[in-house]
Design an enzyme around this catalytic site. Structure first.
Site, PDB file in Angstrom:
ATOM      1  N   LYS A  68       0.822  -1.217   0.000  1.00  0.00           N
ATOM      2  CA  LYS A  68       0.000   0.000   0.000  1.00  0.00           C
ATOM      3  C   LYS A  68       0.861   1.275   0.000  1.00  0.00           C
ATOM      4  O   LYS A  68       2.079   1.221   0.266  1.00  0.00           O
ATOM      5  CB  LYS A  68      -0.911  -0.028   1.226  1.00  0.00           C
ATOM      6  CG  LYS A  68      -1.977  -1.125   1.148  1.00  0.00           C
ATOM      7  CD  LYS A  68      -2.918  -1.014   2.335  1.00  0.00           C
ATOM      8  CE  LYS A  68      -4.011  -2.050   2.252  1.00  0.00           C
ATOM      9  NZ  LYS A  68      -4.912  -1.959   3.427  1.00  0.00           N
ATOM     10  N   TYR A 114     -12.389  -3.312  -3.431  1.00  0.00           N
ATOM     11  CA  TYR A 114     -12.945  -3.200  -2.067  1.00  0.00           C
ATOM     12  C   TYR A 114     -14.476  -3.293  -2.053  1.00  0.00           C
ATOM     13  O   TYR A 114     -15.107  -2.815  -1.100  1.00  0.00           O
ATOM     14  CB  TYR A 114     -12.479  -1.887  -1.426  1.00  0.00           C
ATOM     15  CG  TYR A 114     -11.058  -1.958  -0.894  1.00  0.00           C
ATOM     16  CD1 TYR A 114     -10.672  -2.959   0.007  1.00  0.00           C
ATOM     17  CD2 TYR A 114     -10.104  -1.019  -1.264  1.00  0.00           C
ATOM     18  CE1 TYR A 114      -9.373  -3.026   0.501  1.00  0.00           C
ATOM     19  CE2 TYR A 114      -8.798  -1.084  -0.765  1.00  0.00           C
ATOM     20  CZ  TYR A 114      -8.450  -2.087   0.117  1.00  0.00           C
ATOM     21  OH  TYR A 114      -7.165  -2.160   0.615  1.00  0.00           O
ATOM     22  N   ASN A 166      -1.851   0.470   6.760  1.00  0.00           N
ATOM     23  CA  ASN A 166      -1.366  -0.775   7.370  1.00  0.00           C
ATOM     24  C   ASN A 166      -0.458  -1.581   6.424  1.00  0.00           C
ATOM     25  O   ASN A 166      -0.318  -2.791   6.566  1.00  0.00           O
ATOM     26  CB  ASN A 166      -2.548  -1.611   7.882  1.00  0.00           C
ATOM     27  CG  ASN A 166      -3.495  -2.035   6.775  1.00  0.00           C
ATOM     28  OD1 ASN A 166      -3.333  -1.622   5.634  1.00  0.00           O
ATOM     29  ND2 ASN A 166      -4.476  -2.862   7.108  1.00  0.00           N
ATOM     30  N   HIS A 219      -2.174  -5.459   1.863  1.00  0.00           N
ATOM     31  CA  HIS A 219      -3.476  -6.129   1.758  1.00  0.00           C
ATOM     32  C   HIS A 219      -3.214  -7.566   1.334  1.00  0.00           C
ATOM     33  O   HIS A 219      -2.309  -7.826   0.543  1.00  0.00           O
ATOM     34  CB  HIS A 219      -4.355  -5.455   0.697  1.00  0.00           C
ATOM     35  CG  HIS A 219      -5.548  -6.277   0.327  1.00  0.00           C
ATOM     36  ND1 HIS A 219      -6.723  -6.236   1.045  1.00  0.00           N
ATOM     37  CD2 HIS A 219      -5.736  -7.209  -0.644  1.00  0.00           C
ATOM     38  CE1 HIS A 219      -7.582  -7.094   0.517  1.00  0.00           C
ATOM     39  NE2 HIS A 219      -7.003  -7.700  -0.514  1.00  0.00           N
ATOM     40  N   GLU A 245      -9.771 -11.424  -6.722  1.00  0.00           N
ATOM     41  CA  GLU A 245      -8.904 -10.242  -6.594  1.00  0.00           C
ATOM     42  C   GLU A 245      -7.736 -10.301  -7.569  1.00  0.00           C
ATOM     43  O   GLU A 245      -7.372  -9.288  -8.172  1.00  0.00           O
ATOM     44  CB  GLU A 245      -8.381 -10.138  -5.150  1.00  0.00           C
ATOM     45  CG  GLU A 245      -9.485  -9.789  -4.156  1.00  0.00           C
ATOM     46  CD  GLU A 245      -8.986  -9.692  -2.727  1.00  0.00           C
ATOM     47  OE1 GLU A 245      -7.775  -9.881  -2.476  1.00  0.00           O
ATOM     48  OE2 GLU A 245      -9.813  -9.419  -1.853  1.00  0.00           O
TER      49      GLU A 245
END
Ligand code: CMP
Length: 138
Positions: free
Chosen positions: A9, A49, A112, A115, A126
């Site tokens: 990320k 998402y 964070n 993913h 995904e």
């Protein structure tokens, strides 16, 4: 054998951690089968998402994940979903176990660092959002 999508990320990209994160997963014995750097657009992020649509953090998460280029990877391995989630640690870095990627690198629940897919079914879905069949080597 299971497959999981992994994203590095924006917070981790900004700190030049893509190689370290991908390397940690490879060192775990997980097989890297696809890899690219890209800047997700809003439509792609909303597809990725989709399960979180309507939640309080959805719009912020879309804005965040599209804020800088990211690295997307696919990994394959026995119990790859659980294995990767264990190595990454809890979604909230403050709750992640010592020695996990999110404990070491994550800043907060949004920033964070990584993913990973939460089920084999979502792994397939995904991965297909990021890679064509020709871009997957395994
Ligand atoms: P990720 O595993 O990519 O899946 C959904 C993301 O939404 C999650 O990691 C977090 O980065 C982000 N997020 C932001 N706020 C929350 C929250 N309160 N609960 C869960 N996820 C959140």
């Amino acid at each position: 054998m299971e497959k999981s999508l992994v994203l590095v990320k924006p917070d981790a990209m900004e700190r030049q951690l893509a190689g370290a994160i991908i390397g940690r997963l490879q060192a775990e014995g997980l097989k890297l089968i696809a890899l690219k750097m890209l800047h997700m657009d809003k439509a792609m992020a909303e597809r990725h998402y989709a399960v979180h649509k309507g939640k309080s953090f959805f719009e912020d998460t879309i804005a965040y994940i599209t804020s800088t280029p990211i690295v997307a990877a696919a990994f394959k391995g026995e119990d790859a979903i659980a294995h990767i989630r264990k190595v990454m640690g809890a979604t909230d870095p403050s709750k992640a176990a010592p020695g996990t990627i999110r404990k070491d690198y994550g800043l907060d629940i949004q920033r964070n660092s990584t993913h990973a897919s939460d089920s084999p079914e979502n792994g397939e879905i995904e991965i297909a959002n990021f890679f064509t069949k020709k871009e997957i080597f395994g």
